[in-house]
Design a protein around this motif. Structure first.
Motif, PDB file in Angstrom:
ATOM      1  N   TYR A 454      -5.949   5.853 -14.380  1.00  0.00           N
ATOM      2  CA  TYR A 454      -5.072   6.002 -13.211  1.00  0.00           C
ATOM      3  C   TYR A 454      -3.623   5.983 -13.702  1.00  0.00           C
ATOM      4  O   TYR A 454      -2.850   5.079 -13.415  1.00  0.00           O
ATOM      5  CB  TYR A 454      -5.308   4.868 -12.218  1.00  0.00           C
ATOM      6  CG  TYR A 454      -6.689   4.904 -11.617  1.00  0.00           C
ATOM      7  CD1 TYR A 454      -6.922   5.535 -10.399  1.00  0.00           C
ATOM      8  CD2 TYR A 454      -7.762   4.332 -12.270  1.00  0.00           C
ATOM      9  CE1 TYR A 454      -8.191   5.573  -9.853  1.00  0.00           C
ATOM     10  CE2 TYR A 454      -9.033   4.366 -11.731  1.00  0.00           C
ATOM     11  CZ  TYR A 454      -9.243   4.994 -10.519  1.00  0.00           C
ATOM     12  OH  TYR A 454     -10.503   5.039  -9.984  1.00  0.00           O
ATOM     13  N   ALA A 455      -3.294   7.004 -14.513  1.00  0.00           N
ATOM     14  CA  ALA A 455      -2.000   7.011 -15.202  1.00  0.00           C
ATOM     15  C   ALA A 455      -0.898   7.694 -14.403  1.00  0.00           C
ATOM     16  O   ALA A 455       0.227   7.781 -14.866  1.00  0.00           O
ATOM     17  CB  ALA A 455      -2.146   7.689 -16.561  1.00  0.00           C
ATOM     18  N   GLY A 456      -1.191   8.198 -13.226  1.00  0.00           N
ATOM     19  CA  GLY A 456      -0.176   8.890 -12.449  1.00  0.00           C
ATOM     20  C   GLY A 456       0.898   7.951 -11.939  1.00  0.00           C
ATOM     21  O   GLY A 456       0.697   6.737 -11.792  1.00  0.00           O
ATOM     22  N   GLU A 457       2.055   8.495 -11.662  1.00  0.00           N
ATOM     23  CA  GLU A 457       3.172   7.688 -11.184  1.00  0.00           C
ATOM     24  C   GLU A 457       2.852   7.036  -9.849  1.00  0.00           C
ATOM     25  O   GLU A 457       3.193   5.872  -9.608  1.00  0.00           O
ATOM     26  CB  GLU A 457       4.420   8.567 -11.053  1.00  0.00           C
ATOM     27  CG  GLU A 457       5.662   7.805 -10.624  1.00  0.00           C
ATOM     28  CD  GLU A 457       6.891   8.698 -10.574  1.00  0.00           C
ATOM     29  OE1 GLU A 457       7.926   8.222 -10.095  1.00  0.00           O
ATOM     30  OE2 GLU A 457       6.788   9.859 -11.022  1.00  0.00           O
ATOM     31  N   ALA A 458       2.172   7.760  -8.985  1.00  0.00           N
ATOM     32  CA  ALA A 458       1.842   7.202  -7.678  1.00  0.00           C
ATOM     33  C   ALA A 458       0.921   5.993  -7.815  1.00  0.00           C
ATOM     34  O   ALA A 458       1.057   4.994  -7.098  1.00  0.00           O
ATOM     35  CB  ALA A 458       1.194   8.267  -6.800  1.00  0.00           C
ATOM     36  N   ALA A 459      -0.036   6.064  -8.749  1.00  0.00           N
ATOM     37  CA  ALA A 459      -0.962   4.950  -8.944  1.00  0.00           C
ATOM     38  C   ALA A 459      -0.220   3.710  -9.416  1.00  0.00           C
ATOM     39  O   ALA A 459      -0.552   2.585  -9.043  1.00  0.00           O
ATOM     40  CB  ALA A 459      -2.042   5.336  -9.954  1.00  0.00           C
ATOM     41  N   HIS A 460       0.787   3.900 -10.253  1.00  0.00           N
ATOM     42  CA  HIS A 460       1.556   2.748 -10.724  1.00  0.00           C
ATOM     43  C   HIS A 460       2.455   2.196  -9.628  1.00  0.00           C
ATOM     44  O   HIS A 460       2.615   0.986  -9.486  1.00  0.00           O
ATOM     45  CB  HIS A 460       2.391   3.147 -11.943  1.00  0.00           C
ATOM     46  CG  HIS A 460       1.596   3.192 -13.209  1.00  0.00           C
ATOM     47  ND1 HIS A 460       1.207   2.046 -13.866  1.00  0.00           N
ATOM     48  CD2 HIS A 460       1.096   4.224 -13.918  1.00  0.00           C
ATOM     49  CE1 HIS A 460       0.508   2.369 -14.949  1.00  0.00           C
ATOM     50  NE2 HIS A 460       0.424   3.685 -14.995  1.00  0.00           N
ATOM     51  N   GLU A 461       3.065   3.071  -8.875  1.00  0.00           N
ATOM     52  CA  GLU A 461       3.955   2.601  -7.804  1.00  0.00           C
ATOM     53  C   GLU A 461       3.194   1.829  -6.734  1.00  0.00           C
ATOM     54  O   GLU A 461       3.728   0.900  -6.129  1.00  0.00           O
ATOM     55  CB  GLU A 461       4.681   3.795  -7.178  1.00  0.00           C
ATOM     56  CG  GLU A 461       5.709   4.444  -8.101  1.00  0.00           C
ATOM     57  CD  GLU A 461       6.389   5.623  -7.445  1.00  0.00           C
ATOM     58  OE1 GLU A 461       5.936   6.025  -6.355  1.00  0.00           O
ATOM     59  OE2 GLU A 461       7.355   6.149  -8.029  1.00  0.00           O
ATOM     60  N   SER A 462       1.949   2.192  -6.501  1.00  0.00           N
ATOM     61  CA  SER A 462       1.152   1.501  -5.486  1.00  0.00           C
ATOM     62  C   SER A 462       0.397   0.305  -6.047  1.00  0.00           C
ATOM     63  O   SER A 462      -0.203  -0.450  -5.287  1.00  0.00           O
ATOM     64  CB  SER A 462       0.146   2.475  -4.864  1.00  0.00           C
ATOM     65  OG  SER A 462      -0.797   2.895  -5.839  1.00  0.00           O
ATOM     66  N   LEU A 464      -2.232   0.574  -7.851  1.00  0.00           N
ATOM     67  CA  LEU A 464      -3.656   0.918  -7.908  1.00  0.00           C
ATOM     68  C   LEU A 464      -4.210   0.778  -9.322  1.00  0.00           C
ATOM     69  O   LEU A 464      -5.309   0.254  -9.517  1.00  0.00           O
ATOM     70  CB  LEU A 464      -3.859   2.347  -7.396  1.00  0.00           C
ATOM     71  CG  LEU A 464      -5.288   2.898  -7.461  1.00  0.00           C
ATOM     72  CD1 LEU A 464      -6.213   2.082  -6.579  1.00  0.00           C
ATOM     73  CD2 LEU A 464      -5.310   4.367  -7.043  1.00  0.00           C
ATOM     74  N   ALA A 465      -3.468   1.241 -10.308  1.00  0.00           N
ATOM     75  CA  ALA A 465      -3.955   1.187 -11.686  1.00  0.00           C
ATOM     76  C   ALA A 465      -4.235  -0.243 -12.109  1.00  0.00           C
ATOM     77  O   ALA A 465      -5.262  -0.543 -12.733  1.00  0.00           O
ATOM     78  CB  ALA A 465      -2.936   1.841 -12.621  1.00  0.00           C
ATOM     79  N   GLY A 466      -3.323  -1.151 -11.804  1.00  0.00           N
ATOM     80  CA  GLY A 466      -3.527  -2.547 -12.169  1.00  0.00           C
ATOM     81  C   GLY A 466      -4.698  -3.173 -11.435  1.00  0.00           C
ATOM     82  O   GLY A 466      -5.425  -3.996 -11.994  1.00  0.00           O
ATOM     83  N   ALA A 467      -4.908  -2.790 -10.168  1.00  0.00           N
ATOM     84  CA  ALA A 467      -6.025  -3.337  -9.403  1.00  0.00           C
ATOM     85  C   ALA A 467      -7.363  -2.906  -9.982  1.00  0.00           C
ATOM     86  O   ALA A 467      -8.324  -3.686 -10.015  1.00  0.00           O
ATOM     87  CB  ALA A 467      -5.919  -2.908  -7.941  1.00  0.00           C
ATOM     88  N   GLY A 478     -11.222   8.318  -6.803  1.00  0.00           N
ATOM     89  CA  GLY A 478      -9.808   8.548  -7.029  1.00  0.00           C
ATOM     90  C   GLY A 478      -8.914   7.543  -6.358  1.00  0.00           C
ATOM     91  O   GLY A 478      -7.803   7.271  -6.826  1.00  0.00           O
ATOM     92  N   ASP A 479      -9.392   6.955  -5.255  1.00  0.00           N
ATOM     93  CA  ASP A 479      -8.576   5.956  -4.548  1.00  0.00           C
ATOM     94  C   ASP A 479      -8.872   4.537  -5.008  1.00  0.00           C
ATOM     95  O   ASP A 479      -8.449   3.578  -4.381  1.00  0.00           O
ATOM     96  CB  ASP A 479      -8.797   6.060  -3.038  1.00  0.00           C
ATOM     97  CG  ASP A 479     -10.246   5.763  -2.645  1.00  0.00           C
ATOM     98  OD1 ASP A 479     -11.095   5.639  -3.556  1.00  0.00           O
ATOM     99  OD2 ASP A 479     -10.515   5.666  -1.444  1.00  0.00           O
ATOM    100  N   GLY A 480      -9.579   4.414  -6.107  1.00  0.00           N
ATOM    101  CA  GLY A 480      -9.908   3.091  -6.633  1.00  0.00           C
ATOM    102  C   GLY A 480     -11.313   2.633  -6.323  1.00  0.00           C
ATOM    103  O   GLY A 480     -11.820   1.713  -6.941  1.00  0.00           O
TER     104      GLY A 480
END
Length: 496
Positions: A454-462, A464-467, A478-480
């Motif tokens: 989940y390397a996209g900028e949107a995933a980091h801003e939300s 999501l990647a860390g979750a 795609g939404d986690g």
């Protein structure tokens, strides 16, 4: 090997194959004649009078005679015969064919590699379920049955890890025993999951009965207010003891903020779903926020704990150094000259660091403890206290890292961490320290190898990647993907 399909057929049935083929051909010919004969008795004009019926075929309006249907009829018959012949050949080949396409009545025994892979997967899954359930219980008042289930699952998981560690060390040595050990690992993990699955419904009832939203929002606000102070404490510790002393928690504050960003979005969504009457959406959003808030707390607590441990270690180092020098002086005769020389060198280097610039007190304390380890001398009180401190610090750092990166950490690191905990409980501080540090190293390697899908900028801003990396979400979509909840393998994804 005989096909299960073939073995299921009565033996006498194959003797009638020729009869069945003959019936098929005869039926095909009869059907073709039945289609042709009506045409042979009609014309494009008037029907043939009854008195005029002769054994001679009437001419068709288009000039075609019955001879024109001879070739199609022959073709139909030939096709039927060829089909029957092909069927007979296929049946004969199937009696003796041994290709992989045949399904055996007895499934093949899994290879040792397959069983080992299954055991690894079972350990990771069970450990994830236990960690998630432990975090979830922090948001429930009461929940005695769920707590009892968690304790039982922890016991089963600990036994599974112990079996796995012996297996990795080559015990037992025979193939049969090693396979049974792996089966035991899988069985223990399955029982841990079963315990949690059985308590999932009761946990949901306890959770619904409380004011989970208010609890989660209160903890969120508390952690959000702490981030600034924790960041300042980290900067102060780095300046005082050096960057190497705080390397284990560098980035923790940023990760905590990332989890809180994710929690913000899910809390807002949960409140909206509650207002609209969407109970399922409310539960999904709030449970996800709870998991993220819990991990933010782990990250911030880890920084604060390390800062406190560094201060404590700095106060212990001088006394531990003096005690170690005294211990070595009392055991010089039985110890080899090389061993003594090495210990003296280590202690001299630590003493020099005390009068120099910034140094890592935990690392210095660890080296003092190891310098006198195995020399035959009795460990002084201050040296023993130092050994316990460095072991607890290593255990805490490894536990935190695995917990907030469990979406990527494999079985080896988790098993080492479990063994480190058992060593600490048994009073083997030096072993606990080594095992925990190795577990942290392997866990870091797993995370680097896993990367970030989940390397996209949107995933980091939300957030999501860390979750997903932290195991708050299963990461299957795609939404986690589904939110991970209290429970075992059968129930943990029920909030999908």
């Amino acid at each position: 090997m005989t096909s299960s399909l073939i073995r299921g057929r009565p033996r006498h049935a194959t003797g009638h194959i020729g009869v069945r083929v003959g019936h098929a051909v005869l039926g095909g010919v009869t059907g073709a004649l039945w289609l042709v004969l009506p045409v042979m008795t009609t014309t494009a004009q008037d029907p043939v009078p009854v008195a005029a019926r002769e054994p001679v075929a009437a001419a068709r309006a288009d000039g075609a005679s019955t001879a024109d249907y001879v070739m199609p009829l022959v073709a139909v018959a030939a096709a039927g015969a060829l089909g029957g012949y092909g069927y007979v050949r296929r049946v004969r080949r199937s009696r003796s064919r041994t290709t992989p396409g045949i399904v055996s009545a007895a499934p093949p025994t899994p290879s040792p590699v397959d069983v080992e892979r299954q055991a690894r997967s079972a350990l990771v899954l069970a450990d994830d379920c236990v960690r998630t359930s432990r975090e979830a219980l922090g948001y429930v008042d009461g929940g005695d049955l769920a707590l009892a289930a968690l304790r039982a699952a922890e016991t089963e998981l600990s036994a599974a890890f112990a079996i796995w560690r012996r297996y990795e060390e080559g015990i037992p040595g025979d193939d049969t025993g090693r396979r049974q050990a792996l089966v035991g690992v899988v069985g223990r993990c399955a029982e841990a999951g079963r315990q949690l699955d059985a308590a999932a419904e009761g946990f949901d009832a306890e959770w619904d009965a409380g004011d989970a939203l208010a609890v989660a929002e209160g903890r969120f606000r508390e952690l959000a207010a702490r981030t600034g102070g924790v960041a300042s404490a980290l900067a102060e510790a780095a300046e005082r003891y050096g960057s190497g002393a705080v390397a284990a928690v560098v980035g923790h504050v940023e990760q905590a903020k990332d989890r809180l960003v994710f929690a913000t979005g899910r809390l807002n969504r949960a409140r909206q779903d509650a207002d609209s009457g969407d109970g399922d959406g409310f539960r999904r959003g709030l449970r996800a926020a709870e998991g993220a808030v819990a991990q933010a707390g782990v990250l911030l607590d880890g920084v604060a704990r390390l800062a406190a441990e560094l201060r404590t270690a700095a106060g212990l180092v001088p006394a531990a150094l003096t005690g170690a020098e005294a211990e070595l002086a009392g055991v010089r005769a039985p110890v080899s000259p090389a061993r003594l020389a090495h210990a003296d060198t280590v202690l001299a280097a630590v003493r020099e660091e005390l009068t120099g610039g910034p140094y890592d007190p935990l690392d210095a304390l660890r080296r003092v403890v190891r310098a006198v380890e195995g020399t035959g001398g009795g460990r002084s009180g201050v040296t023993a206290a130092g050994a316990d401190l460095v072991a607890r610090s290593a255990l805490g750092a490894a536990e935190d890292f695995v917990g907030v990166h469990r979406g990527a950490v494999g079985a080896e690191a988790r098993a080492l961490l479990a063994e480190a905990g058992r060593s600490a409980s048994a009073g083997a501080s030096a072993d606990a320290d080594r095992l925990a540090r190795r577990a942290r190293e392997l866990a870091g390697r797993d995370v680097r190898a896993h990367g970030n899908p989940y390397a996209g900028e949107a995933a980091h801003e939300s957030g999501l990647a860390g979750a997903v990396l932290g195991g708050v979400l299963l990461g299957e979509e795609g939404d986690g993907g589904p939110v991970v909840a209290f429970g075992g393998p059968e129930t943990r994804a029920r909030l999908g």
